[in-house]
Design a protein around this motif. Structure first.
Motif, PDB file in Angstrom:
ATOM      1  N   GLU A 129      31.549  -4.382 -56.281  1.00  0.00           N
ATOM      2  CA  GLU A 129      32.084  -4.595 -57.626  1.00  0.00           C
ATOM      3  C   GLU A 129      31.026  -5.292 -58.470  1.00  0.00           C
ATOM      4  N   HIS A 130      30.612  -4.616 -59.553  1.00  0.00           N
ATOM      5  CA  HIS A 130      29.598  -5.204 -60.429  1.00  0.00           C
ATOM      6  C   HIS A 130      30.306  -5.808 -61.637  1.00  0.00           C
ATOM      7  N   THR A 131      30.268  -7.125 -61.730  1.00  0.00           N
ATOM      8  CA  THR A 131      30.959  -7.840 -62.800  1.00  0.00           C
ATOM      9  C   THR A 131      30.039  -8.908 -63.370  1.00  0.00           C
ATOM     10  N   ASN A 146      24.793  -1.510 -61.609  1.00  0.00           N
ATOM     11  CA  ASN A 146      24.256  -1.288 -60.273  1.00  0.00           C
ATOM     12  C   ASN A 146      22.863  -1.865 -60.074  1.00  0.00           C
ATOM     13  N   SER A 175      29.082   1.370 -59.475  1.00  0.00           N
ATOM     14  CA  SER A 175      30.005   1.028 -60.557  1.00  0.00           C
ATOM     15  C   SER A 175      29.617   1.813 -61.807  1.00  0.00           C
TER      16      SER A 175
END
Length: 411
Positions: free
Chosen positions: A307-309, A297, A364
């Motif tokens: 969406e944290h990727t 985050n 996330s």
């Protein structure tokens, strides 16, 4: 949990020496300290497999085998399984440090602040001097009992890591709040092995303003004295959690380049936790290095805020390269073993803190592809290889840039 492929098994053979030591195994749980339920093998889980062609896999193996890899911020700290246990766990000195997980990471040089537990011992008045001394001492004692990591005190120590197949830890502190108004404490910290010191955490202290403050008064007169003393001693200055004006003042005041060990670009994600273009460019113009953060985050992207990727994290990397040039970018994932978000919530709830964000997002629980130190740096390297980054550029980003600046500061 993602099953490991044959290629993953090859990757995991490229690890540091590990003698099987478990943190504080010379003591008796239940007698010498209170045991808590900690995550086991699942804390190393791989949340995304970045597949490479055979020729790309050889590049990856070459980098891990021959080129220094520097994490400007990561943690050996293990977070308990149950969130309700976190504060009680952190109130004791004997918190677990994961030597096996660090060995699996492939990292040669790690900026580690050792304050993950002690930060929860405190009130909003900040870290206490005696608590910091106790925490450093107990961690150094535990480190002395094993053979995977060692404490680095100079540039030569950093270079020894690759050849010895060990990890060099550069002791760091997140913020200089514990100095209060005593500049000689900088010397004491240096004597205790601290080689990197943040000016502020999120709130203001006697040196300057943190990133959560609505009004940033910049670097104080005492802050100027601290910067001067750190320059004289040869200590890395970190402005990751400083407000914008304080960051700019520190960069101007310091004779040496300044590090932003773990952050990202506000132009990609509008949050005070990210850095403005002005600060990023000033840091680079002074010769500094910016480590791309992957804490949950933080380094999100406005293109996909929910969406944290690894994709959003590396968007920050690409932006920074374009903004300040390849010679001023590094990696500072800032990951933990276990529930990182749970630790942050416990910290925020206890201190009644909450970092404000300019953008709305859904939280996330972890960053897909970058959940822990074992996965994070290796996947960032694999991502760059897969996306066609030139070998020389990757070498600079994964450690070359940081070591170039560290040589001048630490020597």
């Amino acid at each position: 949990m993602v099953m490991m492929s044959q290629k993953s098994e090859v990757k995991n053979r490229l690890v540091k020496k590990f003698d099987g030591y478990q943190s504080f195994q010379y003591l008796t749980p239940g007698k010498d300290y209170k045991p808590f339920q900690l995550p086991q093998s699942e804390k190393y889980r791989q949340t995304e497999e970045i597949e490479l062609r055979d020729d790309q896999e050889r590049i990856f193996e070459t980098l891990l085998k021959y080129y220094p890899i520097v994490s400007l911020r990561d943690h050996g700290f293990v977070v308990p399984k149950n969130q309700e246990d976190i504060i009680a766990y952190c109130r004791q000195l004997h918190t677990a440090f994961d030597y096996e997980g660090l060995a699996l990471s492939g990292v040669d040089v790690l900026f580690e602040n050792f304050m993950d537990g002690i930060s929860l011992l405190t009130s909003s008045n900040g870290l206490k001097w005696d608590d910091v001394i106790l925490t450093l001492g107990i961690r150094y004692c535990d480190i002395a009992k094993q053979d995977t990591v060692y404490i680095a005190r100079n540039y030569h120590d950093l270079l020894e890591a690759k050849g010895s197949n060990k990890m060099a830890i550069l002791p760091s502190l997140e913020a200089a709040s514990i100095l209060e108004n005593e500049v000689d404490r900088v010397d004491v910290l240096y004597g205790l092995g601290i080689r990197c010191l943040g000016i502020t955490y999120n709130e203001a202290n006697t040196l300057g303003s943190g990133l959560m403050e609505k009004q940033d008064g910049g670097l104080t007169r005492f802050g100027h004295r601290v910067v001067e003393r750190m320059n004289r001693l040869g200590m890395v200055i970190d402005i990751s959690h400083c407000g914008d004006q304080t960051s700019l003042d520190v960069i101007e005041a310091s004779e040496a380049p300044v590090f932003i060990t773990h952050a990202g670009a506000r132009a990609v994600w509008n949050s005070p936790r990210m850095k403005s273009d002005e600060v990023l460019k000033a840091c680079a113009e002074k010769g500094g290095v910016i480590g791309v953060c992957a804490a949950p985050n933080t380094t999100l992207s406005a293109k996909n805020p929910n969406e944290h990727t690894i994709k959003s994290v590396m968007e920050h990397l690409e932006y920074l390269i374009e903004l300040v040039g390849i010679d001023h970018v590094g990696l500072g994932p800032d990951t933990f073993f276990g529930d990182h978000v749970g630790l942050q919530h416990a910290f925020d709830d206890m201190l009644s803190l909450s970092e404000s964000h300019g953008e709305h997002f859904e939280e996330s629980s972890y960053v897909k592809g970058l959940e822990n130190p074992t996965e994070a740096t290796k996947n960032m390297i694999r991502w760059m290889i897969k996306h066609g980054y030139p070998f020389q550029d990757i070498q600079k980003i994964i450690g070359g840039n940081a070591l170039r600046v560290l040589k001048d500061i630490l020597d």
